[in-house]
Design an enzyme around this catalytic site. Structure first.
Site, short mmCIF file in Angstrom:
data_model
loop_
_atom_site.label_atom_id
_atom_site.label_comp_id
_atom_site.label_asym_id
_atom_site.label_seq_id
_atom_site.Cartn_x
_atom_site.Cartn_y
_atom_site.Cartn_z
N TRP A 62 36.03 -42.14 19.58
CA TRP A 62 34.80 -43.22 19.17
C TRP A 62 35.03 -43.22 17.51
CZ3 TRP A 62 35.16 -47.00 22.27
CH2 TRP A 62 35.43 -46.72 22.96
N LYS A 78 25.00 -49.69 27.34
CA LYS A 78 24.45 -48.38 27.72
C LYS A 78 22.17 -48.54 27.85
CE LYS A 78 27.71 -47.03 25.32
NZ LYS A 78 29.17 -46.90 26.27
N ASP A 107 27.30 -45.44 14.53
CA ASP A 107 27.33 -46.26 15.65
C ASP A 107 26.29 -45.54 16.75
OD1 ASP A 107 28.16 -46.73 18.27
OD2 ASP A 107 30.70 -46.31 17.95
N1 PMP Z 1 30.85 -46.81 20.43
C1 PMP Z 1 31.04 -46.00 21.40
C2 PMP Z 1 29.95 -44.48 21.41
C3 PMP Z 1 30.66 -46.00 22.36
O1 PMP Z 1 30.08 -45.10 24.07
C4 PMP Z 1 31.25 -46.98 22.94
C5 PMP Z 1 31.90 -47.84 24.33
N2 PMP Z 1 31.83 -46.42 25.27
C6 PMP Z 1 31.93 -47.90 22.27
C7 PMP Z 1 31.40 -48.05 20.53
C8 PMP Z 1 32.26 -49.39 22.05
O2 PMP Z 1 31.84 -50.41 22.77
P1 PMP Z 1 32.70 -51.84 22.58
O3 PMP Z 1 32.85 -51.17 24.07
O4 PMP Z 1 31.29 -52.37 22.54
O5 PMP Z 1 33.11 -52.32 22.08
#
Ligand code: PMP
Length: 367
Positions: free
Chosen positions: A108, A203, A179
């Site tokens: 991420w 989540k 994030d």
């Molecule tokens: N950052 C983290 C730490 C995540 O776990 C996720 C999704 N699993 C995301 C970003 C991406 O999020 P989104 O699907 O809402 O774009």
């Protein structure tokens, strides 16, 4: 084994979208029909009606109470997920030629950096990539650039199961960007350390489709470049997250989840429950000669417990047999394999007990 763990609802270890509090789901069922006695369902209200004005105001106020968010921060409910924030953050706040520092702790953070590089320079202040992201770099590991605009970190790494115990300390004149997708509001937070915090709701907070952004007021005035209207933090702040039609249902559910967290005693109480839940599973891993945790002990996530069995065949059997017992979603992310138990705020302690029992049974039979 029989059907010991099978109930009318499956135990859901999914990493997101993930389990929501059952009382919230019940309330949402009613709200679909009639929101707060208005005679109109939550999906049918105009986003500019009084009822929705009240809903937004209450949701924002409850977020402030829950996380101690002071007035000099704005709370936005946006769309596009955290993936849009990867770009919106640097697009709005990283001037051309300036540098942002990133702590690289998994896929991420990698995606976040890819977007940031479109707008400015990215300096990797620390990286656990050589160790397969199995740990969180310590404060003293970080080597910051001269004057980064901000320092970005991923507070919980959903895929590899690591979590920051404490925030990085950015150099003077710089601010923290986070994030917080997979551990937002899972423990107390000192928001004053942050410039921007963002999290997709799916989540810890509610359904997919709404993204929480907490941003320091003074940053709103620092638009780094001309951007399409929908990508500007300033416009969403100015318009109370209603520049266009917002995801009202998601915001409604998020609001009920925040209320549920407040009713449980807030973030201190929530953190204690989360610690107890994760401890049950980590203790079972550590007591076993069969399962092995993948994250370094000091970096273990309370939200996503990642672990392995002695072979990929045993792991596949573990996941499918667990599923047959009503324990769903334990397969690790496709990029890393193994198993992952996601234990977000709404995940019940009884689910951890059921998992531990299943792990013991599996080890006794197959170990
Ligand atoms: N950052 C983290 C730490 C995540 O776990 C996720 C999704 N699993 C995301 C970003 C991406 O999020 P989104 O699907 O809402 O774009």
């Amino acid at each position: 084994m029989g059907d010991r763990f099978v109930s009318d609802r499956i135990v859901n270890f999914a990493p997101g979208p993930a389990a929501l509090p059952e009382p919230v789901l019940r309330e949402a069922q009613e709200a679909l029909w009639d929101l707060n006695g208005s005679g109109i369902g939550v999906l049918e209200h105009s986003h500019r009606s009084r009822v929705i004005d009240d809903l937004f105001a209450r949701t924002e106020a409850d977020c402030r109470t829950l996380a101690g968010i002071p007035d000099e921060y704005r709370i936005l409910f946006l769309q596009g997920g955290a993936s849009t924030q990867f770009a919106m953050l640097p697009a709005n706040l990283l001037p051309e030629g300036a540098t942002a520092d990133y702590l690289h702790t998994g896929s991420w953070s990698k995606k976040a950096m890819v977007e940031a590089r479109r707008y400015g320079n990215v300096h990797i202040a620390a990286s656990s990539e050589p160790e397969k992201f199995s740990y969180i770099p310590s404060r003293s590991d970080a080597q910051y650039s001269e004057r980064p605009t901000y320092v970005h970190f991923t507070s919980n790494n959903t895929i590899v199961g690591t979590q920051f115990r404490e925030e990085p300390v950015p150099p003077d004149g710089s601010w923290l960007a986070c994030d917080a997708c997979s551990d937002v509001f899972s423990r107390p937070i000192d928001i004053r350390r942050y410039g921007v915090l963002y999290a997709g709701a799916q989540k810890n907070l509610g359904p997919a489709g709404v993204t929480l952004v907490v941003i320091r007021q003074d940053l709103l005035e620092r638009a780094a470049r001309d951007l399409p209207t929908m990508l500007r933090y300033g416009i969403h702040a100015e318009q109370g997250s209603r520049y266009n039609t917002p995801p009202v249902f998601g915001i409604y559910v998020l609001g009920r989840v925040i209320r549920w967290l407040l009713d449980r005693g807030g973030l201190e109480a929530t953190a204690a429950v989360n610690q107890a839940k994760a401890r049950l599973v980590y203790d079972a891993i550590d007591a076993s000669g069969f399962f092995r945790g993948t994250a370094r002990e000091d970096s273990r996530s309370l939200m996503n417990v990642t672990y392995r069995a002695p072979s990929v065949e045993l792991e596949a059997d573990f996941v499918s047999e667990a599923e047959a017992q009503g324990l769903s979603g334990l397969k690790g992310h496709r990029s890393v394999g193994g198993m992952r138990a996601s234990l977000y705020n709404a995940f019940p302690e009884s689910g951890c007990e059921a998992l531990v029992q299943f792990m013991k049974d599996f080890e006794a039979r197959r170990g």
